[in-house]
Scaffold this active site. Structure first.
Site, PDB file in Angstrom:
ATOM      1  N   ASN A  39       6.417   2.414   6.420  1.00 37.65           N
ATOM      2  CA  ASN A  39       6.185   1.696   5.167  1.00 37.65           C
ATOM      3  C   ASN A  39       7.144   0.516   4.994  1.00 37.65           C
ATOM      4  OD1 ASN A  39       5.316   3.277   1.932  1.00 37.65           O
ATOM      5  ND2 ASN A  39       4.432   1.562   3.026  1.00 37.65           N
TER       6      ASN A  39
ATOM      7  N   THR B 283       8.668   5.901  -0.113  1.00 40.21           N
ATOM      8  CA  THR B 283       7.412   5.415   0.467  1.00 40.21           C
ATOM      9  C   THR B 283       6.226   5.772  -0.419  1.00 40.21           C
ATOM     10  OG1 THR B 283       6.894   7.425   1.707  1.00 40.21           O
ATOM     11  CG2 THR B 283       8.380   5.849   2.773  1.00 40.21           C
ATOM     12  N   CYS B 284       5.060   5.208  -0.066  1.00 37.60           N
ATOM     13  CA  CYS B 284       3.848   5.436  -0.859  1.00 37.60           C
ATOM     14  C   CYS B 284       3.139   6.724  -0.487  1.00 37.60           C
ATOM     15  CB  CYS B 284       2.881   4.275  -0.689  1.00 37.60           C
ATOM     16  SG  CYS B 284       3.456   2.824  -1.556  1.00 37.60           S
ATOM     17  N   ASP B 285       3.714   7.487   0.445  1.00 38.98           N
ATOM     18  CA  ASP B 285       3.043   8.697   0.904  1.00 38.98           C
ATOM     19  C   ASP B 285       3.446   9.886   0.027  1.00 38.98           C
ATOM     20  OD1 ASP B 285       1.999  10.851   2.248  1.00 38.98           O
ATOM     21  OD2 ASP B 285       2.596  10.124   4.220  1.00 38.98           O
ATOM     22  N   ALA B 286       2.448  10.676  -0.381  1.00 42.92           N
ATOM     23  CA  ALA B 286       2.725  11.839  -1.224  1.00 42.92           C
ATOM     24  C   ALA B 286       3.485  12.935  -0.464  1.00 42.92           C
ATOM     25  CB  ALA B 286       1.423  12.400  -1.793  1.00 42.92           C
TER      26      ALA B 286
END
Ligand SMILES: *Cc1c(COP(=O)(O)O)cnc(C)c1O
Length: 380
Positions: A368, A328-331
């Site tokens: 996401n 996903t794009c989450d850190a």
């Protein structure tokens, strides 16, 4: 166990990410539990992994079930309602305990026709149960030390031992029957002293209740917490079982029914996650692999369960300490900041993580747009 070549073959056939459940391992874990704790009926804590196929296999092995929501209740009830002999009206409560001390009014109303066995730990709950589930039997959840558990539960649930008998007598006064006591020493408890203290606390409450004229308790539920062998520092189950058997034998007469609610112990070692490398980069000098499964999915235990999973490659080669990130794009989607993996892995190569059956797929999301890993059952 599932062999590495079988995992590779499955991934090739079905794609990744995969969550492979080995039903032989489930049966083996259940048998180990029963072998070492023969006096204890195991109520599998469905929240660890509520897959109906897992419920089915454990039911067939002889397990009962701990549920904590109506959907969990239904998963189990749907499966077992046709299976049990009807001679005993209360058969269902040999097979299910509703072990969430806090229940919504609607939940109680829905449970009542089943004459449920439910846990409680406060006065409000007595009023609710009296009003919405007057046919329920009760077990008082005690607050016990959770020292050193990987996931502690004592800050949220459990009556203080000092107020336990007051709560039992209050339920009696309301016309309810308290059938016994329950506790949870904290999940993945490697400090076995927690069990000793909890069983002793429970024995004291039994004694005090009797002293104050309450004699209807006939069950002790020793909860979950039994540790999975994630690493070699976890002492074997038989060592813990010996301690538990000793304390129960010493403190509780034979006619007291003993229950337990193992979740992790039964499922943790029964599943393997297989993922694929979909990206590779070097950041601040550190090699980073991006895989198609992460903490919003099968590796959710990294966040919610404080659990660390090791990733392994199928190929050998000179290794380095790498970061492994989810898709996903989450850190936040970090599976590990320090995994020793071959440095020469390529996009499309597979990784796998063992002992990932508990508190993993169960809290997978669609965040996401990435769906949960596909579940594959083997040796069913
Ligand atoms: C989560 C839970 C369990 C299962 O705990 P494990 O540590 O997985 O064995 C059992 N009982 C209750 C009430 C729970 O909340």
């Amino acid at each position: 166990m599932v062999t590495r070549s079988a995992l590779k073959k499955l991934a090739k056939e079905l794609g990744t990410p995969l969550f492979v459940v080995d039903h032989d391992a489930l049966r083996r874990n259940y048998a180990t539990f029963k072998k070492h704790l023969p006096r204890v009926q195991a109520y599998y804590a469905v929240k660890a992994n509520s897959d109906p196929a897992i419920v089915k296999t454990l039911y067939e092995a002889g397990a009962s079930f701990d549920v904590a929501s109506m959907p969990e209740f239904k998963v189990v009830h749907e499966y077992i309602k046709g299976m049990e002999p009807k001679q005993r009206q209360d058969w269902i409560w040999d097979k299910i305990i509703y072990a969430n001390p806090i229940k919504a009014n609607e939940t109680l109303r829905e449970l009542d026709p089943y004459k449920p066995l439910v846990t409680y730990d406060n006065y409000e709950e007595i009023r609710k149960i009296k009003k919405y589930a007057p046919h329920a039997g009760l077990a008082l959840r005690l607050r016990v030390p959770n020292t050193g558990a990987m996931a502690e539960l004592s800050s949220k649930f459990g009556a203080a031992p000092g107020e336990a008998v007051d709560l039992i007598l209050a339920a009696e006064k309301a016309g309810l029957v308290v059938e016994g006591l329950s506790f949870h020493v904290g999940s993945q408890t490697t400090n076995f002293e927690n069990y000793v203290q909890a069983i002793n606390l429970a024995a004291n409450v039994f004694r005090e209740a009797k002293g104050r004229g309450y004699t209807k308790m006939n069950l002790l539920d020793i909860g979950g917490g039994f540790p999975a062998p994630y690493d070699p520092t976890v002492k074997p189950f038989r060592v813990l079982a010996k301690i538990i058997n000793r304390e129960i034998h010493r403190l509780f007469p034979k006619n007291i029914q003993i229950l337990a609610e193992p979740g992790r112990f039964l499922v943790a070692t029964a599943a393997v996650a297989v993922s694929k490398i979909i990206g590779k980069a070097v950041r601040d000098g550190k090699l980073c692999y991006y895989i198609d499964d992460g903490v919003y999915h099968t590796f959710s235990g990294v966040i919610f369960d404080h659990c660390h999973y090791h990733l392994k490659a199928f190929s050998k080669g000179p290794t380095q300490i790498c970061s492994v990130f989810g898709p996903t794009c989450d850190a936040l989607d970090v599976v590990s900041m320090a995994e020793e993996l071959p440095a020469d892995l390529e996009l499309g190569d597979l990784l796998y993580s063992e002992n990932i059956g508990a508190y993993s797929h169960a809290s997978s999301t669609y965040f996401n747009g990435f769906p949960p890993a596909r579940v594959v059952h083997i040796n069913q």
